[in-house]
Design a protein around this motif. Structure first.
Motif, short mmCIF file in Angstrom:
data_model
loop_
_atom_site.label_atom_id
_atom_site.label_comp_id
_atom_site.label_asym_id
_atom_site.label_seq_id
_atom_site.Cartn_x
_atom_site.Cartn_y
_atom_site.Cartn_z
N CYS A 247 8.98 3.96 2.05
CA CYS A 247 9.54 4.31 0.75
C CYS A 247 9.92 5.79 0.81
O CYS A 247 9.75 6.44 1.84
CB CYS A 247 8.50 4.05 -0.33
SG CYS A 247 7.01 5.04 -0.10
N GLU A 249 8.48 8.27 -0.26
CA GLU A 249 7.35 9.19 0.01
C GLU A 249 7.33 9.59 1.49
O GLU A 249 6.75 10.60 1.86
CB GLU A 249 6.02 8.53 -0.35
CG GLU A 249 5.88 8.10 -1.81
CD GLU A 249 5.82 9.29 -2.74
OE1 GLU A 249 5.19 10.31 -2.38
OE2 GLU A 249 6.43 9.21 -3.82
N HIS A 254 5.58 0.47 4.46
CA HIS A 254 4.92 -0.63 3.76
C HIS A 254 5.20 -1.94 4.51
O HIS A 254 6.36 -2.30 4.72
CB HIS A 254 5.46 -0.75 2.33
CG HIS A 254 5.02 0.37 1.44
ND1 HIS A 254 3.75 0.43 0.91
CD2 HIS A 254 5.66 1.48 1.00
CE1 HIS A 254 3.63 1.53 0.17
NE2 HIS A 254 4.79 2.19 0.21
N CYS A 309 -0.16 4.12 -2.44
CA CYS A 309 0.99 5.00 -2.25
C CYS A 309 1.53 5.39 -3.62
O CYS A 309 1.51 4.60 -4.57
CB CYS A 309 2.06 4.26 -1.45
SG CYS A 309 3.50 5.26 -1.09
N CYS A 311 4.41 5.54 -4.65
CA CYS A 311 5.60 4.79 -5.09
C CYS A 311 5.24 3.58 -5.94
O CYS A 311 6.11 3.00 -6.58
CB CYS A 311 6.40 4.33 -3.89
SG CYS A 311 5.63 2.97 -2.99
ZN ZN Z 1 5.26 3.86 -0.96
#
Ligand code: ZN
Length: 430
Positions: A247, A249, A254, A309, A311
């Motif tokens: 993502c 970040e 993932h 995370c 996100c």
């Molecule tokens: Zn993430």
């Protein structure tokens, strides 16, 4: 998120779904794939009585040799008439190993690569320039179908003819680039030759996968192509790209855990390792119809990052690939991956100098020396040299828990010392 209800499930919900899908996969392979039926019988596993994900470790591992031994269609779980596509590996010559997909497999695969693209910033309004080679390898078609499923515009350029590629990016105003990281660097070189101003580039998102790359390379690509670069991961044997993706970040990829069960094992003992430990990634497919894989040994080294995370995705992350299990060295009982040493050098010194790892054994003790061609340190700067050596030793000790003797050598010494293009000379006798 492309599928928020699936990408941010609670852990108990996800584990229940994984168990149900695993049960279905096990009964299907035991019915339709003689290879697995025989393995289950040998190990005394009753696929109709599989009750807990904890028992995953008792299932047999599948290797690339198993695929080769049963090529081309021995591990398929459906008749060929239900297979709508065949692809093969992007890696080395793999004999006649073939991967098949049903229509359902293609649809799910497209949704998973759509997830990866969306996680990397791509949306419906974006234009995705796919510079992976179209053909038998899974990368290009995997990302292509994902971009279409997402509703983005795909430019299926394939690889090769870099000047033309740069022209197309500028003319069509592509906002996203999907290729292997080294090709992105090559495109950046070609743009420099062509005098393209990086601020004039329409690109915003870079989605890179298919080879091992470092954090330093990410920074270079982001800087030179003016993109936000994310890493993604795929294995052709289990599907292709779309297994995992970063993502925004950019702190690990993932894993699409509702479709793949991930484990980390010790490549030497084959025992599962706890979360956070580097080892070999093993994947079990949960929804593949044509070619399901039970505990496939990817040969790729990584670690899982279970922490949540920022996100909002609840899917576990895997760290960027650290190397291959087949090059692994065991020094003083510690597993050492040569590519990790390269990465540590790159992180410590902002560049990866040419280097060679020399392992020896004296009086039953392993001794490790690292020869480095540090061209960034002038030969007459004794203080700077010592600083380079000390810093390298400290970082290696901290990251690997091993004491290395670090020696600076002159340019091209290493090319003469090493037998091939390897990073390791191992003098120990086992
Ligand atoms: Zn993430």
């Amino acid at each position: 998120m492309f599928e928020p209800e699936l990408e941010s499930m609670s852990r108990p919900e996800l584990e229940q779904l994984q168990l149900e899908r695993l049960q279905a996969t096990l009964t299907r392979v035991s019915r339709n794939v003689p290879f697995y039926r025989k393995k289950f019988e040998e190990l005394g596993i009753d696929p109709y009585d599989f009750q807990s994900l904890v028992d995953l470790r008792h299932l047999p591992l599948t290797t690339r040799d198993d695929l080769r031994d049963n090529a081309p269609y021995g591990l398929f779980a459906v008749p060929l008439r239900e297979v709508v596509r065949l692809q093969t590996s992007s890696g080395f010559c793999e004999g006649s190993t073939v991967f098949g997909y049903t229509l359902g497999d293609i649809r799910r695969w497209s949704r998973l690569t759509a997830r990866v693209l969306a996680a990397g910033g791509v949306g419906r309004e974006d234009m995705v320039h796919v510079a992976h080679g179209y053909g038998l390898s899974t990368m290009a078609f995997g990302m292509h179908y994902g971009a279409e499923t997402l509703g983005a515009t795909v430019v299926p350029v394939s690889n090769g003819n870099a000047r033309r590629q740069v022209g197309i990016i500028l003319d069509y105003r592509a906002t996203s680039l999907s290729c292997i990281p080294s090709y992105a660097l090559y495109l950046a070189d070609v743009m420099d030759e062509m005098g393209v101003n990086r601020n004039a580039l329409p690109l915003r998102w870079g989605l890179f996968g298919g080879e091992v790359w470092s954090e330093q390379t990410r920074k270079t690509i982001q800087d030179r192509l003016n993109v936000l670069a994310t890493d993604n991961y795929g294995v052709s044997e289990v599907m292709g790209p779309g297994v995992a993706g970063e993502c925004l970040e950019r702190q690990g990829m993932h894993i699409n855990e509702d479709h793949f069960l991930a484990e980390i094992i010790d490549p030497a003992t084959l025992s599962p390792l706890p979360h956070g430990t580097i080892g070999e990634l093993v994947l079990t497919t949960l929804t593949k119809e044509a070619l399901p894989m039970i505990r496939f040994r990817t040969g790729d080294l990584t670690r899982l990052v279970p922490e949540p995370c920022a996100c909002g995705r609840t899917l576990v992350r895997m760290q960027r690939i650290q190397g291959r299990s087949d090059d692994m060295l065991i020094i003083q009982g510690v597993n050492v991956y040569p590519e990790r040493i390269g990465a540590i050098l790159a992180e410590t010194h902002k560049a990866e100098p040419d280097h060679l790892i020399v392992v020896d054994r004296h009086g039953g003790l392993d001794r490790t020396m690292l020869l480095v061609e540090a061209n960034m340190v002038a030969p007459d700067q004794i203080k700077a040299q010592q600083k380079f050596i000390d810093l390298t030793r400290q970082r290696l000790a901290m990251e690997l828990g091993l004491v290395f003797e670090v020696k600076l050598v002159e340019r091209s010494t290493i090319a003469e010392l090493r037998p091939d293009l390897g990073k390791v000379v191992d003098h120990r006798k086992f």
